[in-house]
Design an enzyme around this catalytic site. Structure first.
Site, PDB file in Angstrom:
ATOM      1  N   SER A   6      -6.105  15.607  -4.070  1.00 23.36           N
ATOM      2  CA  SER A   6      -7.549  15.910  -4.465  1.00 23.36           C
ATOM      3  C   SER A   6      -8.452  14.643  -4.048  1.00 23.36           C
ATOM      4  O   SER A   6      -8.092  13.467  -4.250  1.00 23.36           O
ATOM      5  CB  SER A   6      -7.928  16.351  -5.788  1.00 23.36           C
ATOM      6  OG  SER A   6      -9.296  16.562  -6.064  1.00 23.36           O
TER       7      SER A   6
ATOM      8  N   TYR B  79      -7.855  15.694 -14.657  1.00 22.98           N
ATOM      9  CA  TYR B  79      -7.141  16.501 -13.656  1.00 22.98           C
ATOM     10  C   TYR B  79      -6.964  15.630 -12.631  1.00 22.98           C
ATOM     11  O   TYR B  79      -5.964  15.289 -11.900  1.00 22.98           O
ATOM     12  CB  TYR B  79      -8.079  17.754 -13.380  1.00 22.98           C
ATOM     13  CG  TYR B  79      -7.628  18.310 -11.811  1.00 22.98           C
ATOM     14  CD1 TYR B  79      -6.596  19.135 -11.829  1.00 22.98           C
ATOM     15  CD2 TYR B  79      -8.725  18.114 -10.818  1.00 22.98           C
ATOM     16  CE1 TYR B  79      -6.371  19.478 -10.365  1.00 22.98           C
ATOM     17  CE2 TYR B  79      -8.262  18.429  -9.515  1.00 22.98           C
ATOM     18  CZ  TYR B  79      -7.200  19.311  -9.342  1.00 22.98           C
ATOM     19  OH  TYR B  79      -6.993  19.621  -8.105  1.00 22.98           O
TER      20      TYR B  79
ATOM     21  N   LYS C 257      -3.675  13.794 -10.352  1.00 21.27           N
ATOM     22  CA  LYS C 257      -3.515  13.685  -9.137  1.00 21.27           C
ATOM     23  C   LYS C 257      -3.178  12.153  -8.572  1.00 21.27           C
ATOM     24  O   LYS C 257      -2.320  11.621  -7.750  1.00 21.27           O
ATOM     25  CB  LYS C 257      -4.514  14.257  -8.282  1.00 21.27           C
ATOM     26  CG  LYS C 257      -4.805  15.554  -8.613  1.00 21.27           C
ATOM     27  CD  LYS C 257      -3.637  16.612  -7.869  1.00 21.27           C
ATOM     28  CE  LYS C 257      -3.756  18.060  -8.163  1.00 21.27           C
ATOM     29  NZ  LYS C 257      -2.810  18.825  -7.555  1.00 21.27           N
TER      30      LYS C 257
HETATM   31  C1  LIG Z   1     -15.461  17.830 -13.213  1.00 19.59           C
HETATM   32  C2  LIG Z   1     -14.784  19.027 -12.315  1.00 19.59           C
HETATM   33  O1  LIG Z   1     -14.450  20.050 -12.894  1.00 19.59           O
HETATM   34  N1  LIG Z   1     -14.251  18.427 -11.096  1.00 19.59           N
HETATM   35  C3  LIG Z   1     -13.393  19.484 -10.585  1.00 19.59           C
HETATM   36  C4  LIG Z   1     -14.158  20.147  -9.329  1.00 19.59           C
HETATM   37  O2  LIG Z   1     -14.905  19.320  -8.474  1.00 19.59           O
HETATM   38  P1  LIG Z   1     -16.405  19.745  -8.233  1.00 19.59           P
HETATM   39  O3  LIG Z   1     -17.479  19.354  -9.316  1.00 19.59           O
HETATM   40  O4  LIG Z   1     -16.598  19.069  -6.888  1.00 19.59           O
HETATM   41  O5  LIG Z   1     -16.389  21.289  -7.787  1.00 19.59           O
HETATM   42  P2  LIG Z   1     -17.459  22.345  -8.537  1.00 19.59           P
HETATM   43  O6  LIG Z   1     -17.245  23.363  -7.764  1.00 19.59           O
HETATM   44  O7  LIG Z   1     -17.001  22.228  -9.929  1.00 19.59           O
HETATM   45  O8  LIG Z   1     -18.869  22.004  -8.343  1.00 19.59           O
HETATM   46  C5  LIG Z   1     -19.510  21.697  -7.040  1.00 19.59           C
HETATM   47  C6  LIG Z   1     -20.868  21.274  -7.174  1.00 19.59           C
HETATM   48  O9  LIG Z   1     -21.650  22.537  -7.839  1.00 19.59           O
HETATM   49  C7  LIG Z   1     -22.117  21.953  -8.932  1.00 19.59           C
HETATM   50  N2  LIG Z   1     -22.290  22.906  -9.950  1.00 19.59           N
HETATM   51  C8  LIG Z   1     -20.923  23.605 -10.185  1.00 19.59           C
HETATM   52  C9  LIG Z   1     -20.853  24.836 -10.926  1.00 19.59           C
HETATM   53  C10 LIG Z   1     -21.897  25.248 -11.643  1.00 19.59           C
HETATM   54  O10 LIG Z   1     -21.752  26.310 -12.487  1.00 19.59           O
HETATM   55  N3  LIG Z   1     -23.085  25.052 -11.271  1.00 19.59           N
HETATM   56  C11 LIG Z   1     -23.400  23.650 -10.341  1.00 19.59           C
HETATM   57  O11 LIG Z   1     -24.353  23.104 -10.024  1.00 19.59           O
HETATM   58  C12 LIG Z   1     -21.772  21.007  -9.470  1.00 19.59           C
HETATM   59  O12 LIG Z   1     -22.427  20.174 -10.284  1.00 19.59           O
HETATM   60  C13 LIG Z   1     -21.348  19.965  -8.064  1.00 19.59           C
HETATM   61  O13 LIG Z   1     -22.363  19.314  -7.708  1.00 19.59           O
HETATM   62  O14 LIG Z   1     -13.358  20.971  -8.582  1.00 19.59           O
HETATM   63  C14 LIG Z   1     -12.545  19.984  -7.784  1.00 19.59           C
HETATM   64  C15 LIG Z   1     -11.797  21.209  -6.877  1.00 19.59           C
HETATM   65  O15 LIG Z   1     -12.369  22.184  -6.027  1.00 19.59           O
HETATM   66  C16 LIG Z   1     -11.627  19.633  -8.683  1.00 19.59           C
HETATM   67  O16 LIG Z   1     -10.834  18.630  -7.751  1.00 19.59           O
HETATM   68  C17 LIG Z   1     -12.616  18.616  -9.464  1.00 19.59           C
HETATM   69  O17 LIG Z   1     -11.641  17.926 -10.418  1.00 19.59           O
END
Ligand SMILES: CC(=O)N[C@H]1[C@@H](OP(=O)(O)OP(=O)(O)OC[C@H]2O[C@@H](n3ccc(=O)[nH]c3=O)[C@H](O)[C@@H]2O)O[C@H](CO)[C@@H](O)[C@@H]1O
Length: 263
Positions: free
Chosen positions: A35, A60, A64
């Protein structure tokens, strides 16, 4: 984050057992799903495979990272191993047929599935974690990659392993393009003709500001590039979600279609 031992048990011990079983059966070839979280908060963008790893913000990601370290030690000590570690950026989308997609085992926390739940009316609002990041629109930036492109990356990795003895190689699988939360929401609304109510809240603990891949190495050595657009990631995911709002039907026998068409 709440169940670290479960992550270590599953990912680390699971991998240790798998490697031992593989060795006992003279099987030394592996593609590992790593990842982009192994990079932590990036020191530079785009992120190349030589970017330092280890300063990770969640459990997580640490599993990795530890596994990658384990694979490094193993491949250095035993030259028969032939391993490719693929560092996925943010996988999204679904099979274009709408028949294969992510089956939820727990509440969604990732952006695209959560957004789709809001669009379906199953959740009232999408909570955006932070609009004060140092990015053009203040929201976090990620490199979203269609699962079909990701799958093709695995085929390319297997081909390389089949024809070469590489020891251990690491490749980023990403599009090379950063997309903000706000941009992804805008595209999703446009292509699915839905409206996603947003609520801006403070940053989520452990979140990275911005990350996107330099996928040049995968292009040069695996002959792999991404083909799917952000629009296709959204439409394909939406097709899967609307056809299967609760994931796969429960308590039914899964039909597996094999290559010759029998099932
Ligand atoms: C902290 C966490 O869980 N990290 C995991 C998450 O990363 P990651 O945080 O990159 O992925 P997300 O899909 O959860 O979030 C992407 C972006 O959307 C934003 N966001 C997300 C959900 C939401 O309800 N609202 C919102 O604003 C987050 O702040 C971020 O900026 O998924 C990846 C796989 O895809 C994993 O490898 C990461 O370990």
């Amino acid at each position: 984050m709440q169940q670290p031992l479960l992550y270590y048990q599953n990912n680390l011990l699971g991998m240790l057992n798998l490697l031992e079983v593989m060795r006992s059966h003279n099987c030394y070839q592996m593609v590992f799903s790593s990842s982009c979280t192994v990079y932590g908060e990036p020191e530079h963008l785009p992120i190349t495979e030589t970017h330092p790893t280890g300063k990770i913000t969640n459990v997580y990601g640490r599993t990795k990272y530890f596994i990658e370290e384990m694979l490094k030690d193993l491949s250095a000590a035993e030259k028969r191993w032939n391993i490719i570690s693929l560092r996925y950026f943010n996988p999204v989308g679904a099979h274009p047929s709408g028949l294969i997609g992510e089956d939820p085992t727990k509440e969604f926390t990732n952006l695209m599935p959560f957004m789709a739940q809001v669009a379906l009316g199953k959740k009232p609002v999408l909570t955006v974690f932070g609009n004060d990041y140092n990015t053009p629109d203040g929201t976090g930036i990620r490199d979203y990659i269609h699962v079909m492109d990701l799958a093709n990356g695995h085929v390319a990795a297997l081909k390389l392993l089949n024809d070469n003895q590489v020891g251990l190689k690491v490749y980023n699988l990403g599009t090379g393009k950063g997309v903000s939360v706000k941009e992804l929401v805008d595209v999703f609304e446009r292509v699915t003709d839905t409206k996603i109510p947003l609520q801006y809240v403070s940053r989520r603990l452990g979140d990275i500001t911005a990350m996107w891949a330099d996928a040049t190495l995968a292009r040069d050595e695996l002959g792999w590039t991404t083909k799917y657009t952000i629009e296709e990631m959204c439409t394909d995911f939406w097709r899967w979600q609307t056809m299967n709002p609760d994931g796969y039907p429960k308590n039914t026998k899964t039909t597996v279609i094999i290559a010759n068409g029998n099932s």
